[in-house]
Design a protein around this motif. Structure first.
Motif, short mmCIF file in Angstrom:
data_model
loop_
_atom_site.label_atom_id
_atom_site.label_comp_id
_atom_site.label_asym_id
_atom_site.label_seq_id
_atom_site.Cartn_x
_atom_site.Cartn_y
_atom_site.Cartn_z
N GLY A 20 0.50 -1.61 -0.57
CA GLY A 20 -0.22 -0.26 0.24
C GLY A 20 0.63 0.94 -0.46
N CYS A 21 0.20 2.31 -0.22
CA CYS A 21 1.28 3.92 -0.06
C CYS A 21 -0.07 4.23 0.66
CB CYS A 21 1.07 3.97 -1.88
SG CYS A 21 2.33 5.69 -1.49
N TRP A 22 0.64 5.69 1.52
CA TRP A 22 0.17 6.82 2.04
C TRP A 22 -0.58 7.93 1.51
CZ3 TRP A 22 -0.19 4.18 6.55
CH2 TRP A 22 -0.49 4.02 7.27
N ALA A 23 -2.05 8.76 0.97
CA ALA A 23 -1.78 9.51 0.94
C ALA A 23 -2.61 10.67 0.89
CB ALA A 23 -3.43 9.00 -0.37
N GLY A 24 -1.30 11.00 1.73
CA GLY A 24 -1.41 12.51 2.53
C GLY A 24 -2.20 13.67 1.59
N PHE A 25 -1.55 13.94 0.51
CA PHE A 25 -2.05 15.09 0.39
C PHE A 25 -3.28 15.72 0.14
CE2 PHE A 25 1.92 14.44 -2.49
CZ PHE A 25 2.90 15.27 -2.24
N GLN A 231 0.74 -9.10 6.54
CA GLN A 231 0.43 -9.36 5.21
C GLN A 231 -0.59 -7.98 4.35
OE1 GLN A 231 -3.68 -11.10 5.20
NE2 GLN A 231 -3.54 -11.26 2.86
N PHE A 232 -1.10 -6.71 4.91
CA PHE A 232 -0.67 -5.86 4.68
C PHE A 232 0.39 -4.27 4.58
CE2 PHE A 232 -3.77 -5.46 7.80
CZ PHE A 232 -4.09 -4.07 8.25
N ILE A 233 1.06 -4.01 3.67
CA ILE A 233 2.21 -3.34 4.43
C ILE A 233 2.22 -1.93 3.64
CG2 ILE A 233 4.52 -3.13 4.83
CD1 ILE A 233 4.79 -6.59 4.78
N ALA A 234 2.02 -1.14 4.18
CA ALA A 234 2.23 -0.11 3.11
C ALA A 234 4.04 0.77 3.27
CB ALA A 234 1.53 1.56 4.30
N VAL A 235 4.10 0.93 1.48
CA VAL A 235 5.40 1.17 1.63
C VAL A 235 5.92 2.04 0.44
CG1 VAL A 235 5.90 -1.98 1.56
CG2 VAL A 235 5.72 -0.34 -0.55
N GLY A 236 4.88 3.09 0.45
CA GLY A 236 5.33 4.21 0.62
C GLY A 236 4.43 5.86 0.90
N ILE A 237 4.85 6.74 0.85
CA ILE A 237 4.09 7.94 1.14
C ILE A 237 4.65 8.87 -0.38
CG2 ILE A 237 3.48 9.53 3.20
CD1 ILE A 237 4.95 7.47 4.92
N ASP A 238 2.98 9.32 -0.56
CA ASP A 238 2.69 9.63 -1.56
C ASP A 238 3.94 11.60 -1.39
OD1 ASP A 238 1.19 11.28 -0.14
OD2 ASP A 238 -0.37 11.14 -1.51
N ILE A 239 3.93 11.90 -0.15
CA ILE A 239 4.77 13.20 -0.18
C ILE A 239 5.94 12.88 -0.05
CG2 ILE A 239 4.81 15.11 1.70
CD1 ILE A 239 1.48 14.67 2.49
N SER A 240 6.65 11.65 0.74
CA SER A 240 7.70 11.71 1.07
C SER A 240 8.22 11.36 -0.42
CB SER A 240 7.83 10.56 1.63
OG SER A 240 8.06 10.60 3.01
N LEU A 241 7.63 10.08 -1.01
CA LEU A 241 7.96 10.21 -3.06
C LEU A 241 8.30 11.39 -3.74
CD1 LEU A 241 5.33 7.07 -3.07
CD2 LEU A 241 7.80 7.05 -2.84
N MET A 242 7.41 11.85 -3.40
CA MET A 242 6.75 13.33 -4.18
C MET A 242 8.66 14.33 -3.34
SD MET A 242 4.75 16.79 -5.24
CE MET A 242 5.81 17.62 -3.27
#
Length: 265
Positions: A20-25, A231-242
């Protein structure tokens, strides 16, 4: 009309890993971009991101056309807010800082209609019923909902067995950052004592027969937690990726000191 299938809840039943990915915007536009990149699920963060009901609704609408499953995290345990989030179409709800079976049971009741709970009936004015277009929604709603409770404090770790055993709790999610702060190791989820607590949560929840998830944007952390049973792991954060992408790009043209990726998330 039938209730939309909760693809996240169904995927948990397969025991396959879900990335998964965190959506923080707090933006439907930004969240839709991430929804098209291949993540299995997205966390629309209503706790720390500057989200409101309208912005969460916009993101639910934006990702509806994509295979990525939306998960909505609320800011607290307020049953009135939970009612509103369910009414706008949230099917998978994550609730922070759950520290007892009593709190977990109260959250279950907040997602159920009477006589099994206290959720108010919105009928034809809410998106969840497709404005009264869903056949027999009141009797079917609970089956389409997935409740994830967060264990992210020492007290939660102590009570995790009872929390995981609570009927109506579908999964448990570990919060490494808050847990590390609560244990006296702020900014250091990798501390051995914190890792021992995380392992205890994972093993206890799995023993209860329920899925467990965690936030782990560093690959080595994610792989370790997967090997432990997450089993379900958030491996990204949209703000951090940007931000990381921006730093990498400008680094091609301007000399800058290297930044160590944060493990506090």
């Amino acid at each position: 009309m039938q209730i939309p299938t909760n693809t996240f809840k169904r995927a948990l039943e397969t025991y396959a890993p879900l990335w998964g990915c965190w959506a923080g915007f707090a933006s439907g536009y930004a969240t839709e971009i991430i929804a098209g990149t291949g993540f299995d699920w997205l966390l629309i963060d209503g706790e720390h991101a500057p989200n409101t009901l309208p912005t969460i609704l916009a993101q639910l609408q934006a990702v509806a056309a994509y295979p990525t499953a939306p998960v909505v995290r609320c800011v607290n345990h307020d049953p009135a807010l939970i009612k509103q989030l369910l009414d706008i179409g949230t099917q998978t709800l994550m609730v922070p800082m759950v520290e007892s079976a009593e709190q977990a049971a109260a959250l279950v009741r907040a997602t159920r209609y009477p006589p099994h709970g206290i959720r108010g009936v919105g009928g034809g004015v809410v998106r969840a019923t497709r404005w009264d277009g869903v056949d027999d929604y009141l009797n079917k709603a609970a089956d389409s909902l997935c409740l994830i409770v967060q264990v992210e404090s020492p007290k939660g770790v102590e009570q995790v067995e009872a929390i995981a055993a609570t009927e109506g709790v579908d999964a448990v999610f570990v919060g490494p950052a808050d847990l590390s702060v609560g244990m006296g190791y702020p900014g250091n989820p990798s501390h051995p004592e914190v890792q021992t607590a995380i392992r205890k949560v994972i093993e206890t929840v799995k023993a209860a027969g329920k899925p467990v998830g965690i936030l782990a944007p560093m690959e080595e952390d994610a792989r370790r937690y997967q090997s432990l049973g997450c089993q379900f792991i958030a491996v990204g954060i949209d703000i951090s990726l940007m931000r990381q992408g921006a730093l990498s790009t400008i680094g091609l043209y301007k000399e800058r000191p290297a930044e160590r990726p944060s493990r506090t998330y």
